[in-house]
Design an enzyme around this catalytic site. Sequence first.
Site, short mmCIF file in Angstrom:
data_model
loop_
_atom_site.label_atom_id
_atom_site.label_comp_id
_atom_site.label_asym_id
_atom_site.label_seq_id
_atom_site.Cartn_x
_atom_site.Cartn_y
_atom_site.Cartn_z
N LYS A 18 -3.76 22.02 -31.61
CA LYS A 18 -4.29 22.73 -32.78
C LYS A 18 -3.12 23.05 -33.70
O LYS A 18 -2.40 24.01 -33.50
CB LYS A 18 -5.02 23.99 -32.33
CG LYS A 18 -5.92 24.60 -33.39
CD LYS A 18 -5.22 25.71 -34.11
CE LYS A 18 -6.16 26.37 -35.12
NZ LYS A 18 -5.49 27.44 -35.87
N SER A 26 -2.00 26.19 -30.61
CA SER A 26 -1.62 26.87 -31.84
C SER A 26 -0.23 27.51 -31.75
O SER A 26 0.76 26.80 -31.67
CB SER A 26 -2.69 27.89 -32.19
OG SER A 26 -2.59 28.32 -33.51
N ASP A 76 12.19 20.52 -29.47
CA ASP A 76 12.96 19.81 -30.50
C ASP A 76 14.41 20.26 -30.55
O ASP A 76 15.31 19.46 -30.81
CB ASP A 76 12.32 20.02 -31.87
CG ASP A 76 11.09 19.14 -32.08
OD1 ASP A 76 10.70 18.43 -31.12
OD2 ASP A 76 10.53 19.16 -33.19
#
Length: 445
Positions: free
Chosen positions: A336, A311, A322
């Site tokens: 999740k 999460s 990224d």
Amino acid sequence: MLHLRRFAQPSTLALTIMLGMYGSAWAQQPPPEIATESIQLDPAARKAPLPLDELRTFAEVLDRIKAAYVEPVDDKTLLENAIKGMLSNLDPHSAYLEPEAFAELQESTSGEFGGLGIEVGIEDGFIKVVSPIDDTPASKAGIEAGDLIVKIDGKPTKGMSMMDAVGMMRGKPGSDISLSLVREGGKPFSVKLTRAVIKVTSVKSQMLEPGYGYLRVTQFQINTGEEVGKALAKMRKENGKKLNGLVLDLRNNPGGVLQAAVEVSDHFLTDGLIVYTKGRIPNSELRFNADAADASEGVQLVVLINGGSASASEIVAGALQDQKRGVVMGTDSFGKGSVQTVLPLNNDRALKLTTALYYTPNGRSIQAQGIEPDITVTRAKLTREQAAEGVREADLAGHLGNGNGGPERPTMAPIASDSPRPQDDDYQLGQALNLLKGLNLTRGK
């Protein structure tokens, strides 16, 4: 440091977005001034006609149960069970929260609550350990992420609801509980634990070696972003100058408050997107961007993750990966990638409803996939070999001196360390530290 401008959404967002895990979710308490407002619904959903045939069937079933069930059942029980059924069959994270469960969910963000210190989910009808929380009865008993809890105090958990399982594991501090577990398809084994007041410290930090710091985030609470900022400043002060490298440890971090994940990511980024969410309701469209401040001073960064990283911790790892801000190392994360919204109802009840999916800056949804590390390093046990006795050139009688006047290096006895370092017994952490040193060598630092 709060970045409230990121939350400039319609005032009808009458809830708090959270990304907590399953049975011991982390949720920010809805501010009183907006707790009674209503959420903006999808206009198409408003116009949808009522399913009259299904409602007639529901009423008929209700009537038949009341008339024919072996024992009398009151309307309140039947209707509340129907509501629970609606929520439990949507996805593993949506739930109907009765007053006690709603109070516990709000309480958990304070960092202190009663129980065992286990984040749990459901797999194949069994209760599964997502992550044991550091320094709690669960972690001290050796419970690991991925363990299946097959019995609680002798009662089988197969088919048990998440809320019922969590309710059984919570209890008065000092009381004992027995869990039967299965690990990686092996034979069941039992552990006896004593419930305790779980005081969670969400951020821990220390210096691994001169110039190299270690920052552990155990879960994302309301004040975690601020605590990470303080920890970075403290390590820089201890080092006396900018750090050469930092390990950000998100292993077995089950998630938490979205705002905290954004703030922690922002400490390492100076611009660009951190995360965005998409859902059906207009309020679920959120975007969070980094500001120019850089609490980490651009330090070389390795992020550690594993199957217990879920999460909010996946948001941080995904954003830093990224944005090419750090190297992600370890094993695949939990996967999740959904956002839960707490919707307060009347009578101190609430819905915890999945309302959106979140996406990393490059548009990746990690739902049911997880974050894949840049460098895979699995957990391993370290055993130390005794250094073999040997003779070096500097031990030989009549040896020549160093032509450049350098000091001689004869054989030395191993030096026992009075203060063991965490990287000595943690293979993944040791590899992260070695990578940081290698990066600094190749970049001339």
